[in-house]
Design a protein around this motif. Sequence first.
Motif, PDB file in Angstrom:
ATOM      1  N   PHE A  37       0.828  -1.204   0.000  1.00  0.00           N
ATOM      2  CA  PHE A  37       0.000   0.000   0.000  1.00  0.00           C
ATOM      3  C   PHE A  37       0.865   1.258   0.000  1.00  0.00           C
ATOM      4  CE2 PHE A  37      -2.108   3.420   2.352  1.00  0.00           C
ATOM      5  CZ  PHE A  37      -3.177   3.647   1.503  1.00  0.00           C
ATOM      6  N   ILE A  38       1.873   1.283   0.858  1.00  0.00           N
ATOM      7  CA  ILE A  38       2.752   2.463   0.927  1.00  0.00           C
ATOM      8  C   ILE A  38       3.509   2.644  -0.391  1.00  0.00           C
ATOM      9  CG2 ILE A  38       4.795   3.412   2.078  1.00  0.00           C
ATOM     10  CD1 ILE A  38       3.668   2.235   4.698  1.00  0.00           C
ATOM     11  N   ALA A  39       3.958   1.533  -0.987  1.00  0.00           N
ATOM     12  CA  ALA A  39       4.634   1.628  -2.288  1.00  0.00           C
ATOM     13  C   ALA A  39       3.690   2.211  -3.338  1.00  0.00           C
ATOM     14  CB  ALA A  39       5.134   0.255  -2.718  1.00  0.00           C
ATOM     15  N   ARG A  40       2.436   1.775  -3.311  1.00  0.00           N
ATOM     16  CA  ARG A  40       1.444   2.304  -4.251  1.00  0.00           C
ATOM     17  C   ARG A  40       1.275   3.808  -4.064  1.00  0.00           C
ATOM     18  NH1 ARG A  40      -1.274   3.503  -8.518  1.00  0.00           N
ATOM     19  NH2 ARG A  40      -3.442   3.982  -8.178  1.00  0.00           N
ATOM     20  N   ILE A  56      -5.202   6.518  10.781  1.00  0.00           N
ATOM     21  CA  ILE A  56      -6.010   6.917  11.938  1.00  0.00           C
ATOM     22  C   ILE A  56      -6.847   5.719  12.397  1.00  0.00           C
ATOM     23  CG2 ILE A  56      -7.993   8.327  12.654  1.00  0.00           C
ATOM     24  CD1 ILE A  56      -5.421   9.883  12.699  1.00  0.00           C
ATOM     25  N   TYR A  57      -7.397   4.985  11.449  1.00  0.00           N
ATOM     26  CA  TYR A  57      -8.171   3.781  11.791  1.00  0.00           C
ATOM     27  C   TYR A  57      -7.278   2.746  12.462  1.00  0.00           C
ATOM     28  CZ  TYR A  57     -11.299  -0.214  11.334  1.00  0.00           C
ATOM     29  OH  TYR A  57     -12.082  -1.310  11.593  1.00  0.00           O
ATOM     30  N   HIS A  58      -6.071   2.546  11.922  1.00  0.00           N
ATOM     31  CA  HIS A  58      -5.123   1.607  12.541  1.00  0.00           C
ATOM     32  C   HIS A  58      -4.766   2.049  13.959  1.00  0.00           C
ATOM     33  CE1 HIS A  58      -3.420  -0.328   8.602  1.00  0.00           C
ATOM     34  NE2 HIS A  58      -4.674  -0.647   8.835  1.00  0.00           N
ATOM     35  N   LEU A  59      -4.586   3.340  14.169  1.00  0.00           N
ATOM     36  CA  LEU A  59      -4.290   3.851  15.514  1.00  0.00           C
ATOM     37  C   LEU A  59      -5.448   3.553  16.464  1.00  0.00           C
ATOM     38  CD1 LEU A  59      -2.521   5.489  17.496  1.00  0.00           C
ATOM     39  CD2 LEU A  59      -3.627   7.544  16.612  1.00  0.00           C
ATOM     40  N   ASN A  60      -6.646   3.758  16.003  1.00  0.00           N
ATOM     41  CA  ASN A  60      -7.824   3.477  16.819  1.00  0.00           C
ATOM     42  C   ASN A  60      -7.919   1.993  17.166  1.00  0.00           C
ATOM     43  OD1 ASN A  60     -10.010   4.364  18.226  1.00  0.00           O
ATOM     44  ND2 ASN A  60     -11.137   5.110  16.452  1.00  0.00           N
ATOM     45  N   LEU A  61      -7.637   1.122  16.197  1.00  0.00           N
ATOM     46  CA  LEU A  61      -7.621  -0.316  16.464  1.00  0.00           C
ATOM     47  C   LEU A  61      -6.534  -0.668  17.469  1.00  0.00           C
ATOM     48  CD1 LEU A  61      -8.054  -1.863  12.886  1.00  0.00           C
ATOM     49  CD2 LEU A  61      -9.729  -1.849  14.744  1.00  0.00           C
ATOM     50  N   PHE A  62      -5.354  -0.066  17.317  1.00  0.00           N
ATOM     51  CA  PHE A  62      -4.240  -0.344  18.222  1.00  0.00           C
ATOM     52  C   PHE A  62      -4.585   0.064  19.651  1.00  0.00           C
ATOM     53  CE2 PHE A  62       0.051   0.796  19.940  1.00  0.00           C
ATOM     54  CZ  PHE A  62       0.536  -0.499  20.023  1.00  0.00           C
ATOM     55  N   LEU A  63      -5.247   1.192  19.805  1.00  0.00           N
ATOM     56  CA  LEU A  63      -5.657   1.629  21.138  1.00  0.00           C
ATOM     57  C   LEU A  63      -6.671   0.668  21.748  1.00  0.00           C
ATOM     58  CD1 LEU A  63      -5.892   5.466  20.703  1.00  0.00           C
ATOM     59  CD2 LEU A  63      -4.220   4.174  22.022  1.00  0.00           C
ATOM     60  N   ALA A  64      -7.604   0.190  20.943  1.00  0.00           N
ATOM     61  CA  ALA A  64      -8.567  -0.794  21.442  1.00  0.00           C
ATOM     62  C   ALA A  64      -7.851  -2.090  21.818  1.00  0.00           C
ATOM     63  CB  ALA A  64      -9.645  -1.063  20.399  1.00  0.00           C
ATOM     64  N   TRP A 114      -6.227  -7.993  13.756  1.00  0.00           N
ATOM     65  CA  TRP A 114      -5.609  -8.343  12.479  1.00  0.00           C
ATOM     66  C   TRP A 114      -6.633  -8.318  11.350  1.00  0.00           C
ATOM     67  CZ3 TRP A 114      -6.570 -12.732   9.430  1.00  0.00           C
ATOM     68  CH2 TRP A 114      -5.738 -12.847   8.311  1.00  0.00           C
ATOM     69  N   VAL A 115      -7.803  -8.910  11.563  1.00  0.00           N
ATOM     70  CA  VAL A 115      -8.836  -8.964  10.520  1.00  0.00           C
ATOM     71  C   VAL A 115      -9.272  -7.549  10.134  1.00  0.00           C
ATOM     72  CG1 VAL A 115     -11.224  -9.644  10.028  1.00  0.00           C
ATOM     73  CG2 VAL A 115      -9.679 -11.269  11.098  1.00  0.00           C
ATOM     74  N   SER A 116      -9.547  -6.714  11.134  1.00  0.00           N
ATOM     75  CA  SER A 116     -10.012  -5.351  10.846  1.00  0.00           C
ATOM     76  C   SER A 116      -8.947  -4.518  10.144  1.00  0.00           C
ATOM     77  CB  SER A 116     -10.423  -4.652  12.144  1.00  0.00           C
ATOM     78  OG  SER A 116     -11.484  -5.325  12.743  1.00  0.00           O
ATOM     79  N   ALA A 117      -7.699  -4.634  10.601  1.00  0.00           N
ATOM     80  CA  ALA A 117      -6.608  -3.871   9.983  1.00  0.00           C
ATOM     81  C   ALA A 117      -6.360  -4.347   8.556  1.00  0.00           C
ATOM     82  CB  ALA A 117      -5.341  -3.996  10.820  1.00  0.00           C
ATOM     83  N   THR A 118      -6.432  -5.637   8.327  1.00  0.00           N
ATOM     84  CA  THR A 118      -6.212  -6.174   6.981  1.00  0.00           C
ATOM     85  C   THR A 118      -7.324  -5.746   6.033  1.00  0.00           C
ATOM     86  OG1 THR A 118      -5.029  -8.065   7.913  1.00  0.00           O
ATOM     87  CG2 THR A 118      -5.841  -8.296   5.663  1.00  0.00           C
ATOM     88  N   LYS A 119      -8.575  -5.848   6.486  1.00  0.00           N
ATOM     89  CA  LYS A 119      -9.701  -5.415   5.647  1.00  0.00           C
ATOM     90  C   LYS A 119      -9.574  -3.937   5.292  1.00  0.00           C
ATOM     91  CE  LYS A 119     -13.444  -8.396   7.314  1.00  0.00           C
ATOM     92  NZ  LYS A 119     -14.717  -8.356   8.078  1.00  0.00           N
ATOM     93  N   ALA A 120      -9.266  -3.114   6.290  1.00  0.00           N
ATOM     94  CA  ALA A 120      -9.150  -1.675   6.053  1.00  0.00           C
ATOM     95  C   ALA A 120      -8.030  -1.369   5.063  1.00  0.00           C
ATOM     96  CB  ALA A 120      -8.913  -0.943   7.368  1.00  0.00           C
ATOM     97  N   THR A 121      -6.922  -2.079   5.190  1.00  0.00           N
ATOM     98  CA  THR A 121      -5.801  -1.854   4.275  1.00  0.00           C
ATOM     99  C   THR A 121      -6.166  -2.281   2.860  1.00  0.00           C
ATOM    100  OG1 THR A 121      -4.300  -2.196   6.134  1.00  0.00           O
ATOM    101  CG2 THR A 121      -3.332  -2.264   3.933  1.00  0.00           C
ATOM    102  N   LEU A 122      -6.859  -3.388   2.732  1.00  0.00           N
ATOM    103  CA  LEU A 122      -7.307  -3.827   1.404  1.00  0.00           C
ATOM    104  C   LEU A 122      -8.274  -2.817   0.784  1.00  0.00           C
ATOM    105  CD1 LEU A 122      -7.790  -7.666   1.909  1.00  0.00           C
ATOM    106  CD2 LEU A 122      -6.164  -6.551   0.382  1.00  0.00           C
ATOM    107  N   VAL A 123      -9.197  -2.302   1.580  1.00  0.00           N
ATOM    108  CA  VAL A 123     -10.137  -1.291   1.078  1.00  0.00           C
ATOM    109  C   VAL A 123      -9.376  -0.035   0.645  1.00  0.00           C
ATOM    110  CG1 VAL A 123     -11.993   0.291   1.776  1.00  0.00           C
ATOM    111  CG2 VAL A 123     -12.141  -2.136   2.335  1.00  0.00           C
TER     112      VAL A 123
END
Length: 187
Positions: A37-40, A56-64, A114-123
């Motif tokens: 994603f970052i390369a893209r 920001i979404y990843h940060l929110n997931l990490f805090l949870a 992991w599931v939420s972060a992966t889905k968000a990154t794919l989206v």
Amino acid sequence: MSTLPQRLGQIYQTYLDKSVPYLIARWVSFGLLIVAFIARIVFAQGWYIVTYGLFIYHLNLFLAFLTPKIDPVGNLGEDVMSCIFADDGGMDLPTKASEEFRPFIRRLPEFKFWVSATKATLVALVMSFFEIFNIPVFWPILVVYFILLFCLTMKRQIKHMIKYRYLPFSFGKPKYATQANNGVHPQ
């Protein structure tokens, strides 16, 4: 008779269930997805708002992930994500040595993280292929703002960990031997 979306959902869930024991492989695949994603984003020179929203979404997931399921104060995780992961257990974490030990239970378990972060990154990766999401912004401001937000949020989280004496990770915690060693002794 099952329909196609139901069947696809079952296949998806089957593969998710099979991936549970492969912790390292899951996180390595997530890391590779983030690198892609970052390369893209770097090579395409755009989609900075999508990137900012993703992190920001990843940060929110990490805090949870770092927050206990049952917050001793009851107000640390009052944000958008707390509505998703809320579960009122009615029990508090022990704050004194004389209180009963309860293991650390996360608000957001590792697998769901992991599931939420992966889905968000794919989206976000898919969004980076559509020009409509390429909103022009001055990206250094977003980077500085994200770093500032990350530092302030983690400072608050670390203060909370220190105040209520909990560690969200298992390394660094004492381990005890079994009864075969004539009693329980720290290793």
